[in-house]
Write a protein that holds these residues in place. Structure first.
Motif, PDB file in Angstrom:
ATOM      1  N   CYS A  60      -3.304   1.653   5.604  1.00 50.42           N
ATOM      2  CA  CYS A  60      -4.488   1.009   5.023  1.00 50.42           C
ATOM      3  C   CYS A  60      -5.314   0.405   6.149  1.00 50.42           C
ATOM      4  O   CYS A  60      -4.790  -0.299   7.015  1.00 50.42           O
ATOM      5  N   PRO A  69       0.836  -1.208   0.000  1.00 55.21           N
ATOM      6  CA  PRO A  69       0.000   0.000   0.000  1.00 55.21           C
ATOM      7  C   PRO A  69       0.863   1.247   0.000  1.00 55.21           C
ATOM      8  O   PRO A  69       1.959   1.263   0.562  1.00 55.21           O
ATOM      9  N   HIS A 127      -9.425   1.813  -1.607  1.00 56.80           N
ATOM     10  CA  HIS A 127      -8.020   1.474  -1.863  1.00 56.80           C
ATOM     11  C   HIS A 127      -7.705   0.006  -1.618  1.00 56.80           C
ATOM     12  O   HIS A 127      -6.689  -0.494  -2.085  1.00 56.80           O
ATOM     13  N   HIS A 128      -8.570  -0.691  -0.898  1.00 54.32           N
ATOM     14  CA  HIS A 128      -8.338  -2.104  -0.591  1.00 54.32           C
ATOM     15  C   HIS A 128      -9.609  -2.876  -0.899  1.00 54.32           C
ATOM     16  O   HIS A 128     -10.708  -2.449  -0.531  1.00 54.32           O
ATOM     17  N   HIS A 183      -2.235  -6.261   0.109  1.00 52.05           N
ATOM     18  CA  HIS A 183      -2.901  -5.071  -0.409  1.00 52.05           C
ATOM     19  C   HIS A 183      -3.224  -5.226  -1.893  1.00 52.05           C
ATOM     20  O   HIS A 183      -2.338  -5.160  -2.752  1.00 52.05           O
TER      21      HIS A 183
END
Length: 508
Positions: free
Chosen positions: A298, A294, A383-384, A340
């Motif tokens: 995260c 990442p 983002h994840h 990630h």
């Protein structure tokens, strides 16, 4: 009620003349109404400069219909097909792959074989071999439930198809087509129609685009399936008492008991088989790919201090389960990769395999509790990867009601939510980095939306919380559903205990 036929278009070699083809398709649809699919055989790319293709690849231009193409027929065009198992080339344009079976959401089955014939091994990326044809036949004929396929796509003509028509070229393709009956000598079975098409925009004005309607075989009545067209000819791929007069013949394939390539009226329709045709054991197994790191903190990477670990209820090798914060119900869970990854499209093979195990296990778990589950992913402003798994009591509504609710609310918000083939891989629909929304129902039906600009972040929750499904509209925003940490811990302990009998990670 009779099944409504699908309306399809098929075209010959495009050879890079994308504007000519798609302008023609637009004109046909304007005059005759929309078609469901466009199938392209032969050379999709040509020796012309790439400027025209770049406009489609970058989204400046868009194919007016979902288009499926075969792979390279020469060394010059191999570069366009990066994934041998198929992938999205541009919006609405999908490469099917080297060989395999495509099953549409309607039940339509398409067998495809890319490239031209080669008699040597190993074959380059633009050829197929006898082994490829053999593995393709095996995919179909080794299952006792195989009934048949609707369409076979190849670039070369099957050899001997010209026995009762025009000339022909590929002997191995004819092995795929050989499973038809002898007219008037054997029991009537479904006849096969052969269609050959000219190059797009050819100067001789020969037909390069063919329109037809088709009802998937699995939906046809047996009596309708065996009706013989008035212009049916003998099977051109087999001997029927006399040698055909087109030179030296190869031996006709030996009869195989209880298995025919195109159909078997004594068997029921089976599931789609693997599109790769690969053996399960490879002499050179791939090393697991290290997940990307990442760019900053995260909330969902399991090793991250930001993770609220009291919500974690199960940990596998590559993925873990966690209760959703502010869930729609006490057993609303998330499937998340330990490493990630931003979306399903970016997952490595071993992570995908474990994701599928978790989905299957959760379906069994919720079914035992009188619930069906809906899975959705929103790859937009996240983002994840978070696969949301929401159980819905069977008593609330049927799967069709859930599907209708998603489609209806999408239409109301001007969201283009499309059905995609049940057995398709999401990686064939979306490229890494592409924004999308994706929902999978317990029947295996899938709905997909390609996000272009803005998208309502709570859309999936809004649909499921609506009066049509869970009837808890006040819970459409997770922030309004948060509870204390102590209550979260209590729910997590309860879920762990209930889930333990189904925990596949405990298996040796």
């Amino acid at each position: 009620m009779a099944q409504k036929p699908l309306r399809l278009l098929a075209c010959g070699d495009v050879e890079g003349k994308f504007d000519i083809l798609f302008n023609r398709v637009r004109a046909i649809q304007k005059k005759s109404g929309n078609f469901d699919l466009l199938l392209c055989v032969g050379n999709f790319f040509g020796s012309t400069p790439d400027a025209e293709w770049e406009e489609y690849k970058t989204g400046i231009k868009k194919a007016p219909i979902q288009t499926y193409v075969l792979g390279a027929n020469n060394q010059e065009t191999v570069k366009y097909f990066q994934d041998a198992d198929g992938c999205e080339l541009a919006e609405n344009i999908t490469y099917l792959g080297r060989k395999g079976i495509f099953t549409g959401s309607s039940g339509l089955q398409i067998v495809y074989l890319s490239g031209t014939e080669s008699l040597n091994e190993p074959v380059p990326g633009y050829n197929f071999s006898v082994k490829d044809v053999s593995s393709l036949r095996t995919m179909l004929c080794t299952t006792s439930q195989f009934k048949g396929v609707d369409i076979l796509l190849t670039s070369p003509w099957p050899k001997y198809v010209g026995n009762f028509g025009n000339s022909s070229v590929s002997s191995t393709c004819s092995q795929i087509c050989s499973r038809n009956h002898v007219v008037l000598q054997e029991n009537a079975q479904h006849a096969t129609r052969f269609i050959a098409l000219a190059n797009v925009g050819n100067p001789e004005k020969k037909k390069y685009l063919y329109a037809f309607s088709i009802v998937p075989m699995k939906l046809m009545d047996a009596a309708e399936l065996v009706k013989q067209p008035p212009d049916v000819t003998e099977n051109p791929y087999r001997k029927s008492g006399q040698e055909a007069s087109i030179g030296k013949q190869i031996p006709a394939p030996a009869e195989e008991s209880a298995c025919q390539f195109f159909f078997d009226l004594n068997e029921k329709q089976g599931r789609k088989r693997s599109s790769t045709g690969r053996d399960s054991k490879s002499p050179h197994p791939k090393q697991p790919r290290k997940p990307p790191q990442p760019p900053g903190p995260c909330w969902f990477c399991l090793a991250s201090p930001e993770v609220e670990k009291h919500l974690v209820v199960n940990i596998g090798t590559h993925c873990y389960l966690a209760l959703a914060k502010g869930g729609l119900s006490d057993d609303h869970v998330l499937i998340l990769p330990i490493g990630h990854y931003q979306s399903v499209v970016e997952l490595s093979a071993e992570v995908v395999e474990e994701v599928e195990k978790y989905k299957a296990t959760l379906r069994r778990f919720f079914k035992s509790r009188g619930k069906r589950c809906v899975v959705f992913e929103r790859n937009y402003k996240s983002h994840h990867l978070q696969l949301q798994v929401i159980p819905v009591p069977v008593s609330c509504c049927a799967t069709d009601d859930i599907k209708d609710a998603f489609i209806t609310q999408a239409q109301e918000q001007q969201i283009e939510l499309l059905e995609i083939p049940e057995h398709s891989d999401i990686k064939q629909i979306a490229q890494p980095g592409a924004a999308y929304f994706y929902v999978e129902l317990d029947t295996g039906e899938k709905l997909f939306h390609r996000i272009k600009k803005n998208f309502p972040l709570q859309f999936g929750r809004e649909v499921l919380a609506s009066e049509a499904i869970l009837n808890i509209p006040g819970k459409s925003d997770w922030r309004q559903c948060q509870i204390s940490k102590e209550d979260e811990e209590t729910l997590a302990r309860r879920f762990r205990k209930d889930f333990e009998p189904y925990d596949f990670t405990l298996d040796d």
